[in-house]
Design a protein around this motif. Structure first.
Motif, short mmCIF file in Angstrom:
data_model
loop_
_atom_site.label_atom_id
_atom_site.label_comp_id
_atom_site.label_asym_id
_atom_site.label_seq_id
_atom_site.Cartn_x
_atom_site.Cartn_y
_atom_site.Cartn_z
N LEU A 367 0.83 -1.21 0.00
CA LEU A 367 0.00 0.00 0.00
C LEU A 367 0.86 1.26 0.00
O LEU A 367 0.59 2.23 -0.72
CB LEU A 367 -0.93 0.00 1.21
CG LEU A 367 -2.06 -1.04 1.21
CD1 LEU A 367 -2.86 -0.96 2.50
CD2 LEU A 367 -2.98 -0.82 0.00
N LEU A 368 1.93 1.24 0.81
CA LEU A 368 2.81 2.40 0.87
C LEU A 368 3.54 2.60 -0.46
O LEU A 368 3.64 3.73 -0.97
CB LEU A 368 3.82 2.24 2.01
CG LEU A 368 4.79 3.42 2.19
CD1 LEU A 368 4.05 4.69 2.53
CD2 LEU A 368 5.83 3.11 3.27
N LYS A 369 4.02 1.51 -1.03
CA LYS A 369 4.73 1.61 -2.31
C LYS A 369 3.82 2.17 -3.39
O LYS A 369 4.24 3.06 -4.17
CB LYS A 369 5.26 0.24 -2.72
CG LYS A 369 6.07 0.28 -4.01
CD LYS A 369 6.65 -1.10 -4.33
CE LYS A 369 7.48 -1.04 -5.60
NZ LYS A 369 8.06 -2.39 -5.93
N GLN A 370 2.58 1.72 -3.44
CA GLN A 370 1.66 2.22 -4.46
C GLN A 370 1.37 3.70 -4.25
O GLN A 370 1.27 4.47 -5.22
CB GLN A 370 0.36 1.42 -4.43
CG GLN A 370 -0.57 1.75 -5.60
CD GLN A 370 0.09 1.53 -6.94
OE1 GLN A 370 0.61 0.45 -7.23
NE2 GLN A 370 0.08 2.56 -7.81
N ARG A 371 1.21 4.09 -3.00
CA ARG A 371 0.96 5.52 -2.72
C ARG A 371 2.14 6.37 -3.19
O ARG A 371 1.96 7.45 -3.75
CB ARG A 371 0.74 5.69 -1.21
CG ARG A 371 0.36 7.12 -0.80
CD ARG A 371 -1.11 7.42 -1.03
NE ARG A 371 -1.42 8.82 -0.79
CZ ARG A 371 -1.81 9.31 0.40
NH1 ARG A 371 -1.93 8.50 1.43
NH2 ARG A 371 -2.09 10.59 0.53
N MET A 372 3.35 5.89 -2.99
CA MET A 372 4.55 6.62 -3.41
C MET A 372 4.63 6.68 -4.94
O MET A 372 5.02 7.71 -5.50
CB MET A 372 5.79 5.97 -2.81
CG MET A 372 5.82 6.07 -1.28
SD MET A 372 7.05 4.99 -0.50
CE MET A 372 8.56 5.82 -0.95
N ILE A 373 4.27 5.59 -5.59
CA ILE A 373 4.25 5.59 -7.06
C ILE A 373 3.22 6.59 -7.57
O ILE A 373 3.48 7.36 -8.50
CB ILE A 373 3.96 4.17 -7.59
CG1 ILE A 373 5.14 3.24 -7.30
CG2 ILE A 373 3.64 4.20 -9.08
CD1 ILE A 373 4.86 1.77 -7.58
#
Length: 431
Positions: A367-373
Motif C-alpha cells: 500500500l505504501l509503495k503504491q501511494r509513493m508511485i
C-alpha cells in the motif's frame, strides 16, 4: 562574603552579600539612588543611601547607566510595604563597565527596529520571561517522553530527500553526491528507530523554505518528532494530550511570574487543562460552512479557518480523519473510509493555531509503495524507508510538535518570532 543569585536573595536576609549583574534602570532622588539590577535569575532593587556610603561609592552609583555591568555589595531586606519582595541596602559598588547610551529606551520602538536590535532586545523583561518559558517547555517535553518509554534518537539535519515534498526545501551542495537538503522533519528516520528502541523522539532545528509572512511561520524553527511502535491512531492522540497537559501544568507551576510579566491570562491556561475536544475534518468543514465560509470537503484550513474553529474554545481541539488527498503519503488510510487517513492536527484554543500534526503511519509495504508511485516520488531514494515494511513491520504512529508555536500559545504571544532567540524569516537573517 558570599556571592549569590537574586533568585535566592530571601535566604540571605540581613547578611551582607555580593551580586553581579547589569543595570535594568536607575533613578535618583536627592540622597537616594534606586538601582534595578538583574542577573539572569531575577531582578532586585538596590538602594544607595548617601549618608551610609562614602563619597566615592555614592558617585559610582550616580554614574551608572542603563545596562552597565557591576558587582554590588549590600544587605538584603524585606520590602517595607510589599510581601515577598526584597531590596538591597547598598554598602559598596564595583563597576565592571559603564555602558554606552543604550539604543532601546522606554519609548515605543517599531518591530523592525527591535528585530534589528534583537541581540539587545533579548534583555528586556518580556523577552527574558519568554526565554525562561522556552527553557521550561523544552525540558518538560523531554521529561514527559523520557518518563513514558521514549528514547532520544537524533535524526540528521542534512538529508538526501524530503519528508513532505520538495517545494519548501533549502538546497545544500554536498560534495560529489549532488544536492542535499536541510531537514524539514526527522520523522522518516525516527521510524527506523522504533524498530530498535520501540519509542523514540528527536528534538532540534528544522527548516522550511516556505514563502510565508504570517505570524505563525519561521524558516528555521525547533521541532520535536516522536514515533512509537504498536501505538495506533487513538492511543497516539491520547499520548499527545497527556504531553501537552503535562507541559501546561509545568509552565504554570514554574513560570507563573513570567506569565504575569507577559500579562498572560493564567486562568485561561488552567481551563485548558481538561479533556481536549475531538472532531473530524468533515465536522470542521460543516461548522465553517454554517458560519458562512466557502470551503470544500477536501480543503485545508488557513489561519482564518483555524481561528473560527477555536476562538470560543477553552481547550485544544483535535481535528482528525483528514482527506488523503491533502495529507502526506505515509499516513495510514482509515479502514472505514479509504479516502480518509488516520491523522490529526491539534489546534490551540482561541486562535493560536496548530500545535501538533500526527498520524498512524502506513505499515503495509504494498500500500505504501503504491501511494509513493501515485505521487511520483523517487523510489530509489526512498527504498530504505520502504525496507522498514519488509522486515518486521508493525502498526505505529507519530507526531510532531512545533516548539515555538507551543510557547506562543502558552505565553500568549501572537507572533512566534518572539519565542525563539534569533528568528529567521523570509525577509530577515540579521543578526
Amino acid at each position: 562574603m558570599e556571592t549569590v543569585l537574586i533568585h535566592n536573595i530571601s535566604d540571605y536576609l540581613d547578611k551582607e552579600v555580593k551580586l553581579r549583574g547589569w543595570v535594568r534602570n536607575v533613578r535618583s532622588s536627592g540622597k537616594l539612588i534606586f538601582i534595578i539590577i538583574r542577573d539572569g535569575s531575577g531582578e532586585l532593587q538596590a538602594i544607595a543611601f548617601k549618608p551610609d556610603l562614602n563619597e566615592e561609592t555614592f558617585n559610582k552609583a550616580k554614574s551608572l547607566t542603563l545596562e552597565s555591568s557591576l558587582e554590588i555589595t549590600g544587605i538584603p531586606k524585606k520590602h517595607p510595604k510589599k510581601q515577598d519582595v526584597f531590596e538591597l541596602a547598598v554598602t559598596d559598588i564595583k563597576i565592571i563597565q559603564i555602558a554606552a547610551e543604550y539604543p532601546i529606551s522606554k519609548k515605543e520602538h517599531g518591530t523592525d527596529f527591535l528585530l534589528t536590535h534583537r541581540h539587545l532586545w533579548l534583555r528586556s523583561s518580556k523577552q527574558w520571561a519568554l526565554m525562561r518559558i522556552r527553557h521550561t517547555v523544552y525540558y518538560a517535553i523531554c521529561d514527559f517522553l523520557n518518563n513514558n518509554g521514549f528514547y532520544r534518537f537524533d535524526s540528521p539535519i542534512l538529508t538526501p530527500n524530503a519528508c513532505e515534498g520538495t517545494t519548501t526545501l533549502f538546497e545544500v551542495p554536498y560534495f560529489d553526491e549532488g544536492t542535499a537538503y536541510l531537514s524539514q522533519s526527522g520523522q522518516l528516520y525516527l521510524e527506523n528507530g522504533i524498530m530498535s528502541l520501540g519509542r523514540v523522539y528527536d528534538f532540534g532545528p528544522v527548516f522550511r523554505a516556505e514563502k510565508s509572512k504570517s505570524r505563525k511561520h519561521l524558516t528555521e524553527f525547533w521541532m520535536m518528532d516522536a514515533e512509537a511502535a504498536f501505538v495506533e491512531h487513538n492511543e497516539s492522540m491520547q499520548i499527545q494530550e497527556e504531553l501537552i497537559r503535562f507541559v501546561l501544568r509545568k509552565v504554570i507551576k514554574d513560570n507563573l511570574a513570567d506569565l504575569n510579566i507577559l500579562e498572560r491570562d493564567v486562568e485561561l491556561l488552567r481551563k485548558a487543562d481538561a479533556p481536549f475536544k475531538v472532531i473530524t475534518h468533515k465536522q470542521a468543514i460543516d461548522l465553517l460552512r454554517d458560519k458562512g465560509i466557502n470551503i470544500g470537503y477536501e480543503d485545508d484550513f488557513g489561519a482564518e479557518e483555524e481561528t473560527m474553529l477555536t476562538r470560543d474554545l477553552d481547550v485544544p481541539l483535535f481535528i482528525e480523519k483528514w482527506p488523503k488527498s491533502i495529507k502526506a503519503f505515509y499516513m495510514k488510510r482509515d479502514p472505514k473510509d479509504r479516502n480518509l487517513v488516520l491523522g490529526s492536527d491539534l489546534m490551540a484554543p482561541r486562535g493560536f493555531g496548530e500545535l501538533i500534526g500526527g498520524s498512524q503511519r502506513e505499515d503495509d509495504y504494498h500500500l505504501l509503495k503504491q501511494r509513493m508511485i501515485d505521487e511520483k516520488l523517487p523510489m530509489a531514494q526512498y527504498q530504505w524507508y520502504l525496507d522498514l515494511r519488509l522486515y518486521g513491520s508493525v502498526p505505529h504512529s507519530g507526531f510532531g510538535i512545533g516548539l515555538e508555536r507551543l510557547i506562543g500559545w502558552l505565553s500568549g504571544v501572537k507572533h512566534i518570532r518572539e519565542t525563539i532567540p534569533f528568528p529567521r524569516m523570509i525577509y530577515r537573517i540579521y543578526p
